[in-house]
Design an enzyme around this catalytic site. Sequence first.
Site, PDB file in Angstrom:
ATOM      1  N   GLU A 169      -3.736  -4.821  -2.479  1.00 45.26           N
ATOM      2  CA  GLU A 169      -4.147  -6.068  -1.828  1.00 45.26           C
ATOM      3  C   GLU A 169      -5.262  -5.790  -0.829  1.00 45.26           C
ATOM      4  O   GLU A 169      -5.196  -4.822  -0.084  1.00 45.26           O
ATOM      5  CB  GLU A 169      -2.922  -6.662  -1.109  1.00 45.26           C
ATOM      6  CG  GLU A 169      -3.194  -7.959  -0.418  1.00 45.26           C
ATOM      7  CD  GLU A 169      -3.795  -8.991  -1.371  1.00 45.26           C
ATOM      8  OE1 GLU A 169      -3.139  -9.366  -2.333  1.00 45.26           O
ATOM      9  OE2 GLU A 169      -4.945  -9.405  -1.130  1.00 45.26           O
ATOM     10  N   THR A 220       0.868  -1.183   0.000  1.00 48.85           N
ATOM     11  CA  THR A 220       0.000   0.000   0.000  1.00 48.85           C
ATOM     12  C   THR A 220       0.904   1.231   0.000  1.00 48.85           C
ATOM     13  O   THR A 220       1.620   1.467   0.975  1.00 48.85           O
ATOM     14  CB  THR A 220      -0.906  -0.005   1.241  1.00 48.85           C
ATOM     15  OG1 THR A 220      -1.644  -1.226   1.244  1.00 48.85           O
ATOM     16  CG2 THR A 220      -1.871   1.176   1.229  1.00 48.85           C
ATOM     17  N   CYS A 241      -3.633  -2.223   9.386  1.00 49.00           N
ATOM     18  CA  CYS A 241      -3.803  -1.410   8.165  1.00 49.00           C
ATOM     19  C   CYS A 241      -4.696  -0.175   8.317  1.00 49.00           C
ATOM     20  O   CYS A 241      -4.334   0.901   7.849  1.00 49.00           O
ATOM     21  CB  CYS A 241      -4.341  -2.282   7.035  1.00 49.00           C
ATOM     22  SG  CYS A 241      -3.098  -3.409   6.393  1.00 49.00           S
ATOM     23  N   GLU A 258      -5.932 -10.505   7.409  1.00 46.10           N
ATOM     24  CA  GLU A 258      -5.140 -11.458   8.192  1.00 46.10           C
ATOM     25  C   GLU A 258      -6.116 -12.402   8.871  1.00 46.10           C
ATOM     26  O   GLU A 258      -7.134 -11.977   9.407  1.00 46.10           O
ATOM     27  CB  GLU A 258      -4.281 -10.713   9.225  1.00 46.10           C
ATOM     28  CG  GLU A 258      -3.171  -9.918   8.560  1.00 46.10           C
ATOM     29  CD  GLU A 258      -2.302  -9.119   9.539  1.00 46.10           C
ATOM     30  OE1 GLU A 258      -2.382  -9.374  10.752  1.00 46.10           O
ATOM     31  OE2 GLU A 258      -1.562  -8.251   9.065  1.00 46.10           O
TER      32      GLU A 258
HETATM   33  N1  LIG Z   1      -1.124  -7.366   6.405  1.00 46.16           N
HETATM   34  C1  LIG Z   1      -2.262  -7.082   5.820  1.00 46.16           C
HETATM   35  O1  LIG Z   1      -3.345  -7.502   6.254  1.00 46.16           O
HETATM   36  C2  LIG Z   1      -2.290  -6.240   4.576  1.00 46.16           C
HETATM   37  C3  LIG Z   1      -3.444  -6.209   3.791  1.00 46.16           C
HETATM   38  C4  LIG Z   1      -3.450  -5.439   2.626  1.00 46.16           C
HETATM   39  C5  LIG Z   1      -2.332  -4.684   2.268  1.00 46.16           C
HETATM   40  N2  LIG Z   1      -1.228  -4.708   3.074  1.00 46.16           N
HETATM   41  C6  LIG Z   1      -0.061  -3.922   2.656  1.00 46.16           C
HETATM   42  O2  LIG Z   1       0.873  -4.816   2.039  1.00 46.16           O
HETATM   43  C7  LIG Z   1       2.220  -4.413   2.349  1.00 46.16           C
HETATM   44  C8  LIG Z   1       2.958  -5.551   3.027  1.00 46.16           C
HETATM   45  O3  LIG Z   1       2.317  -5.811   4.261  1.00 46.16           O
HETATM   46  P1  LIG Z   1       2.711  -7.057   5.161  1.00 46.16           P
HETATM   47  O4  LIG Z   1       1.747  -7.060   6.286  1.00 46.16           O
HETATM   48  O5  LIG Z   1       2.855  -8.275   4.304  1.00 46.16           O
HETATM   49  O6  LIG Z   1       4.174  -6.587   5.654  1.00 46.16           O
HETATM   50  P2  LIG Z   1       5.191  -7.309   6.648  1.00 46.16           P
HETATM   51  O7  LIG Z   1       5.863  -6.238   7.386  1.00 46.16           O
HETATM   52  O8  LIG Z   1       4.488  -8.418   7.365  1.00 46.16           O
HETATM   53  O9  LIG Z   1       6.232  -8.021   5.682  1.00 46.16           O
HETATM   54  C9  LIG Z   1       7.167  -7.342   4.926  1.00 46.16           C
HETATM   55  C10 LIG Z   1       8.288  -8.310   4.555  1.00 46.16           C
HETATM   56  O10 LIG Z   1       9.188  -7.633   3.687  1.00 46.16           O
HETATM   57  C11 LIG Z   1      10.510  -7.995   4.027  1.00 46.16           C
HETATM   58  N3  LIG Z   1      11.428  -6.968   3.533  1.00 46.16           N
HETATM   59  C12 LIG Z   1      11.607  -5.697   3.993  1.00 46.16           C
HETATM   60  N4  LIG Z   1      12.544  -5.079   3.256  1.00 46.16           N
HETATM   61  C13 LIG Z   1      12.948  -5.963   2.307  1.00 46.16           C
HETATM   62  C14 LIG Z   1      13.904  -5.913   1.267  1.00 46.16           C
HETATM   63  N5  LIG Z   1      14.632  -4.802   1.024  1.00 46.16           N
HETATM   64  N6  LIG Z   1      14.080  -7.011   0.495  1.00 46.16           N
HETATM   65  C15 LIG Z   1      13.356  -8.119   0.722  1.00 46.16           C
HETATM   66  N7  LIG Z   1      12.448  -8.232   1.701  1.00 46.16           N
HETATM   67  C16 LIG Z   1      12.240  -7.165   2.482  1.00 46.16           C
HETATM   68  C17 LIG Z   1      10.479  -8.132   5.544  1.00 46.16           C
HETATM   69  O11 LIG Z   1      11.552  -8.923   6.019  1.00 46.16           O
HETATM   70  C18 LIG Z   1       9.114  -8.794   5.749  1.00 46.16           C
HETATM   71  O12 LIG Z   1       9.226 -10.199   5.710  1.00 46.16           O
HETATM   72  C19 LIG Z   1       2.080  -3.152   3.203  1.00 46.16           C
HETATM   73  O13 LIG Z   1       2.176  -2.043   2.365  1.00 46.16           O
HETATM   74  C20 LIG Z   1       0.688  -3.258   3.791  1.00 46.16           C
HETATM   75  O14 LIG Z   1       0.145  -2.008   4.077  1.00 46.16           O
HETATM   76  C21 LIG Z   1      -1.180  -5.481   4.203  1.00 46.16           C
END
Ligand SMILES: NC(=O)c1ccc[n+]([C@@H]2O[C@H](COP(=O)([O-])OP(=O)(O)OC[C@H]3O[C@@H](n4cnc5c(N)ncnc54)[C@H](O)[C@@H]3O)[C@@H](O)[C@H]2O)c1
Length: 333
Positions: free
Chosen positions: A172, A122, A293, A176
């Site tokens: 997305e 996001t 979020c 969760e």
């Molecule tokens: N969690 C949710 O329910 C949800 C739902 C919709 C959208 N989103 C959005 O999706 C995005 C991701 O959310 P998330 O909850 O999966 O995040 P998260 O923090 O759980 O996971 C992020 C992952 O990225 C990895 N990472 C960070 N920097 C990196 C790099 N340079 N190279 C490789 N890997 C790297 C981290 O180690 C981690 O495993 C966010 O923008 C969030 O707002 C999340």
Amino acid sequence: MRVCVIGTGYVGLVTGACLAHIGHHVICVDNNEEKVKLMKSGQSPIYEPGLSEIMQAASEAGKLEFTSDLAAGVEHGEILFIAVGTPALPNGDSDTRYVEAVARGIGANLKGGYKVIVNKSTVPIGSGDWVRMIVLDGVAERQMSLVGAGGVSGEEATAKIAAEFDVVSNPEFLREGSAVYDTFNPDRIVLGSNSKRGIEMMQELYTPIVERQFAEDKSLPNVPVVVTDVNSAEMIKYAANAFLATKISFINEVANICDRVGGDITQVAKGIGLDSRIGNKFLQAGIGWGGSCFPKDVLALIHTADDYGYEAQLLKSTVSVNERQRAIAIEKL
Ligand SMILES: NC(=O)c1ccc[n+]([C@@H]2O[C@H](COP(=O)([O-])OP(=O)(O)OC[C@H]3O[C@@H](n4cnc5c(N)ncnc54)[C@H](O)[C@@H]3O)[C@@H](O)[C@H]2O)c1
């Protein structure tokens, strides 16, 4: 299709595993070595119903791999997903430093051959162009180092690679706790880009999901695919979360009035929720909204509006009603 997903949090891991399950060859990249080791051993770092089973089956079928080697992932993928975190900064803006690092890293490892770079994180509205610029910075940095080492002419090579990738926004909406279900049974898929080629590749990627081949109810019509420009796709994500948060703040406000005038909020919610224009979801009065979020996305939208000289009064009220709701809930204990 060959896919690389960078970032294996809730969004990246579920996306990668589900795309592998529907037949694509996916490499998931994360810079957290411990996490990668765990996933390589067949374990999931998060609990999501159905995720471990999908991961194991896809890994055994050779469709799902894990690595911390970004270069290998970028080389493998025709479609490269950016799915790293975008947490809130103290002022409410999104912290896009992880997206920036990944975009730069992708650029530094592009070696020719068309790629679609997909923003699944996001990101603030307008990030599509910004990601493109950062990827090109990465390309230019790599070219500089090659020129320094007596390689090809930098500008020419950068221009060639610039023509060989497009950026697509694909927000997305998974929740969760039901992330795998949500991925196979989405309400819609949003694709934002000005590139016909990029959109077509994304449509091909999602065809099995669009046709509900892996859905709980396969008899439903195809999943709607909303194709927009990049900014609109990015806005759809923020607007959806802001609307849902507002709906919760709204029902809590009505509940507080009910408490004073004498009314049963459960019956009121049922009575209004049966109106198809309103719908019955997100009408449970309670302690208010939270999670990973809603708070950051609503604040980010308020800040974006501020940046453009517009005061988002309704969204500010959504936040303040929610803050007050916690105090009210505690008082009631
Ligand atoms: N969690 C949710 O329910 C949800 C739902 C919709 C959208 N989103 C959005 O999706 C995005 C991701 O959310 P998330 O909850 O999966 O995040 P998260 O923090 O759980 O996971 C992020 C992952 O990225 C990895 N990472 C960070 N920097 C990196 C790099 N340079 N190279 C490789 N890997 C790297 C981290 O180690 C981690 O495993 C966010 O923008 C969030 O707002 C999340």
